[in-house]
Design an enzyme around this catalytic site. Structure first.
Site, PDB file in Angstrom:
ATOM      1  N   HIS A 127      -5.089  -2.850  -9.198  1.00 41.85           N
ATOM      2  CA  HIS A 127      -6.330  -2.378  -8.573  1.00 41.85           C
ATOM      3  C   HIS A 127      -7.417  -2.084  -9.601  1.00 41.85           C
ATOM      4  O   HIS A 127      -8.372  -1.394  -9.303  1.00 41.85           O
ATOM      5  CB  HIS A 127      -6.048  -1.128  -7.712  1.00 41.85           C
ATOM      6  CG  HIS A 127      -5.207  -1.426  -6.506  1.00 41.85           C
ATOM      7  ND1 HIS A 127      -4.624  -0.446  -5.727  1.00 41.85           N
ATOM      8  CD2 HIS A 127      -4.854  -2.606  -5.920  1.00 41.85           C
ATOM      9  CE1 HIS A 127      -3.948  -1.004  -4.741  1.00 41.85           C
ATOM     10  NE2 HIS A 127      -4.062  -2.314  -4.838  1.00 41.85           N
ATOM     11  N   CYS A 138     -18.966 -13.899 -14.591  1.00 42.62           N
ATOM     12  CA  CYS A 138     -18.117 -14.598 -15.575  1.00 42.62           C
ATOM     13  C   CYS A 138     -16.804 -13.867 -15.834  1.00 42.62           C
ATOM     14  O   CYS A 138     -15.932 -14.388 -16.533  1.00 42.62           O
ATOM     15  CB  CYS A 138     -18.880 -14.782 -16.885  1.00 42.62           C
ATOM     16  SG  CYS A 138     -19.219 -13.219 -17.720  1.00 42.62           S
TER      17      CYS A 138
HETATM   18  P1  OAD Z   1      -0.489   7.315  -1.633  1.00 47.37           P
HETATM   19  O1  OAD Z   1      -1.343   8.531  -1.650  1.00 47.37           O
HETATM   20  O2  OAD Z   1      -0.542   6.467  -0.412  1.00 47.37           O
HETATM   21  O3  OAD Z   1       1.056   7.718  -1.853  1.00 47.37           O
HETATM   22  C1  OAD Z   1       1.446   8.547  -2.875  1.00 47.37           C
HETATM   23  C2  OAD Z   1       2.951   8.709  -2.787  1.00 47.37           C
HETATM   24  O4  OAD Z   1       3.377   9.485  -3.898  1.00 47.37           O
HETATM   25  C3  OAD Z   1       3.454   9.407  -1.536  1.00 47.37           C
HETATM   26  O5  OAD Z   1       4.492   8.621  -0.960  1.00 47.37           O
HETATM   27  C4  OAD Z   1       3.981  10.748  -2.040  1.00 47.37           C
HETATM   28  O6  OAD Z   1       5.125  11.170  -1.311  1.00 47.37           O
HETATM   29  C5  OAD Z   1       4.371  10.418  -3.470  1.00 47.37           C
HETATM   30  N1  OAD Z   1       4.338  11.536  -4.431  1.00 47.37           N
HETATM   31  C6  OAD Z   1       3.453  12.551  -4.520  1.00 47.37           C
HETATM   32  N2  OAD Z   1       3.712  13.350  -5.572  1.00 47.37           N
HETATM   33  C7  OAD Z   1       4.817  12.842  -6.180  1.00 47.37           C
HETATM   34  C8  OAD Z   1       5.589  13.214  -7.321  1.00 47.37           C
HETATM   35  N3  OAD Z   1       5.289  14.287  -8.071  1.00 47.37           N
HETATM   36  N4  OAD Z   1       6.656  12.448  -7.639  1.00 47.37           N
HETATM   37  C9  OAD Z   1       6.995  11.372  -6.882  1.00 47.37           C
HETATM   38  N5  OAD Z   1       6.302  10.974  -5.808  1.00 47.37           N
HETATM   39  C10 OAD Z   1       5.218  11.678  -5.449  1.00 47.37           C
HETATM   40  O7  OAD Z   1      -0.848   6.491  -2.952  1.00 47.37           O
HETATM   41  P2  OAD Z   1      -0.557   4.961  -3.282  1.00 47.37           P
HETATM   42  O8  OAD Z   1       0.710   4.511  -2.664  1.00 47.37           O
HETATM   43  O9  OAD Z   1      -0.720   4.784  -4.725  1.00 47.37           O
HETATM   44  O10 OAD Z   1      -5.980   1.604  -3.217  1.00 47.37           O
HETATM   45  O11 OAD Z   1      -1.767   4.258  -2.536  1.00 47.37           O
HETATM   46  C11 OAD Z   1      -1.908   2.875  -2.641  1.00 47.37           C
HETATM   47  C12 OAD Z   1      -3.360   2.491  -2.645  1.00 47.37           C
HETATM   48  O12 OAD Z   1      -4.018   3.069  -1.524  1.00 47.37           O
HETATM   49  C13 OAD Z   1      -4.153   3.015  -3.825  1.00 47.37           C
HETATM   50  O13 OAD Z   1      -4.028   2.229  -4.984  1.00 47.37           O
HETATM   51  C14 OAD Z   1      -5.561   2.979  -3.311  1.00 47.37           C
HETATM   52  C15 OAD Z   1      -5.300   3.599  -1.952  1.00 47.37           C
HETATM   53  O14 OAD Z   1      -6.203   3.397  -0.973  1.00 47.37           O
HETATM   54  C16 OAD Z   1      -7.269   1.280  -3.389  1.00 47.37           C
HETATM   55  O15 OAD Z   1      -8.110   2.118  -3.584  1.00 47.37           O
HETATM   56  C17 OAD Z   1      -7.548  -0.196  -3.309  1.00 47.37           C
END
Ligand code: OAD
Length: 272
Positions: A127, A138
């Site tokens: 991302h 470019c």
């Molecule tokens: P999310 O906010 O959807 O999920 C975060 C995950 O981390 C959840 O499943 C939590 O349970 C877990 N979590 C939180 N604290 C933790 C810890 N200390 N140890 C282990 N796990 C923990 O975030 P992403 O999955 O990264 O995209 O979201 C994916 C994408 O959605 C992002 O890259 C972004 C967003 O919209 C864009 O902006 C294009």
């Protein structure tokens, strides 16, 4: 202290953490312990900032036209948070596994640069990276230093009420490229394509790994959500490390529930 990792997984990892056997997919949860909020769930970024406005190119352009003060506040808030964050033991454990030759690739959805700051070299940023700008024409990329981001944020703080003031600052920090188009921040927004090169590197790594660690991600966003399934189809065992179960968990071979930094530190201690 009791182990967070179930006994059968410890046993499996002890016998299978071999050279180049592991790749990982990381999400916002791995940086939560560095003080960066996740996106979804309680206290998540999307609770404070509506993604319809703040995560789509058109939403951000409308904001610049109609409410530049809100846009400036968002940028200040976002970068202040990223500026303060430092790699936590989870990022450091992955960098260590890479140095030992066990971890091949760190495929991340995060834009916070913390894997690289922790010392990981083979980081595939699906991302983008908030500390980088890219020319949409470019494809030329430029990294921003910490000092430059500090300057950007403090100028915005001075001018945050004025549309002309904000536009001038944005023009200065996102200049025109030699090819004439204007640079933009190198972050993939909603509705945009992922960088082709990164995606193909990710697929290559997933094809050859024996173990895929999915760390701190809800895997709610396509196409990152498909990556573990691809690894599984190609013979990898998928192990999820997350503080809680989520919709994706049922697709994993194993789940380790708890803090990413505690679990990954424990995994490092299993290396023979
Ligand atoms: P999310 O906010 O959807 O999920 C975060 C995950 O981390 C959840 O499943 C939590 O349970 C877990 N979590 C939180 N604290 C933790 C810890 N200390 N140890 C282990 N796990 C923990 O975030 P992403 O999955 O990264 O995209 O979201 C994916 C994408 O959605 C992002 O890259 C972004 C967003 O919209 C864009 O902006 C294009």
């Amino acid at each position: 202290m009791p182990s967070l990792i179930p006994y059968e997984i410890i046993n499996y990892l002890e016998n299978n953490l071999t050279q180049g056997s592991v790749s990982c997919v990381t999400g916002a949860g791995i940086s939560a312990e560095s003080g960066i909020p996740t996106f979804r769930g309680k206290g998540g970024l999307w609770e404070k900032y509506d993604p319809e406005t703040y995560a789509y190119p058109q939403g951000l352009l409308n904001l610049l036209r109609k409410r530049p003060d809100k846009l400036a506040n968002f940028i200040i808030d976002f970068y202040s948070m990223l500026q303060e964050a430092k790699p936590n033991p989870a990022h450091i454990a992955l960098a260590h596994l890479e140095k030992k030759g066990i971890l091949d690739a760190t495929i991340t959805q995060n834009i916070d640069n913390l894997h690289k700051l922790a010392g990981s070299n083979n980081v595939i940023e699906l991302h983008g990276n908030a500390f980088r700008i890219i020319c949409p024409g470019c494809g030329n990329k430029i990294m921003f230093s910490k000092e430059r981001i500090n300057e950007f944020v403090s100028l915005l703080k001075d001018k945050h009420g004025s549309r002309i003031g904000i536009t001038k600052i944005l023009s200065r920090f996102f200049p025109r490229c030699n090819c004439s188009l204007r640079y933009r921040v190198d972050i993939v927004l909603f509705g945009e394509m992922l960088p082709e090169n990164e995606l193909s590197l990710a697929y290559k790594a997933l094809k050859k790994c024996k173990i895929l660690l999915v760390i701190g991600s809800s895997l709610a966003v396509y196409p990152a959500s498909m990556l573990p399934l691809f690894a599984k189809e190609n013979g990898a065992r998928v192990i999820e490390i997350n503080s809680q179960m989520n919709d994706f968990s049922q697709n994993c071979d194993h789940r380790i529930i708890g803090s990413a930094s505690k679990i990954l530190t424990e995994i490092v201690s299993l290396i023979r």
